[in-house]
Design a protein around this motif. Sequence first.
Motif: not given
Length: 226
Positions: A151-161
């Motif tokens: 879940g943490i990595a998902l939101y890191e990816a969301a911020a990047h995208e």
Amino acid sequence: MPTSASSRHPIREAIGPNYSLDAMHAAQEQTWRAVEAIAARIVPGMRESEAQALGEEILAHHGMELDWHPLLVRFGPNTLKLFSEKSDGDPVLGEDDIFFIDMGPVFGGHEGDAGATYVTGKDPEMAACAKAARTLFDKVRKIWHKGDVGGIALYEAAAHEAHKMGWELNLEVKGHRVSDYPHRALPPGGKLGTFEDVPGAGLWILEIQIRHPTRLFGAFFEDLLA
């Protein structure tokens, strides 16, 4: 592909005795029907409080058993607000404006939770923002579907995208658990954006809230990871 609740039971993904993935899907489908019904009735000239009252009436007609979190309708600059923040005033929806709907009704003893952003008129940046929130959700969901992403990595990816798309992601909005009602009677699930493990299917709401980089509006989209 992430596994379902029937095969995963870490403490933050605990489920109640009546949980059913099929029932979660059914609750979510009914929730989306209510979201769309409310959105279709919101028109320019309406006050935010009027849209809120209308939405509650429509939810009752859709067979909502109760709400595990209250309906929220935001107009214009209030689309930048967190769920926990009160709206500023009682704005009137303009001819070229933006609004979102966020609801958490219970159907069939399971917690639905859905939200989406809509526009009136032809403001191209508002339309792009509303579309971007949904697009960003889809991008992150595809990452989740590949598996092995917490879940943490998902939101890191969301911020990047979001940054690549030209928008700012509100990282204070981190998603959350759902289950058979009431999930709050279970051990705390916490926020998806603080969950280190790979989120299981049918248990987590992915929330996306973005804002325009210079103008005072944003967009919101959320749905069940399933």
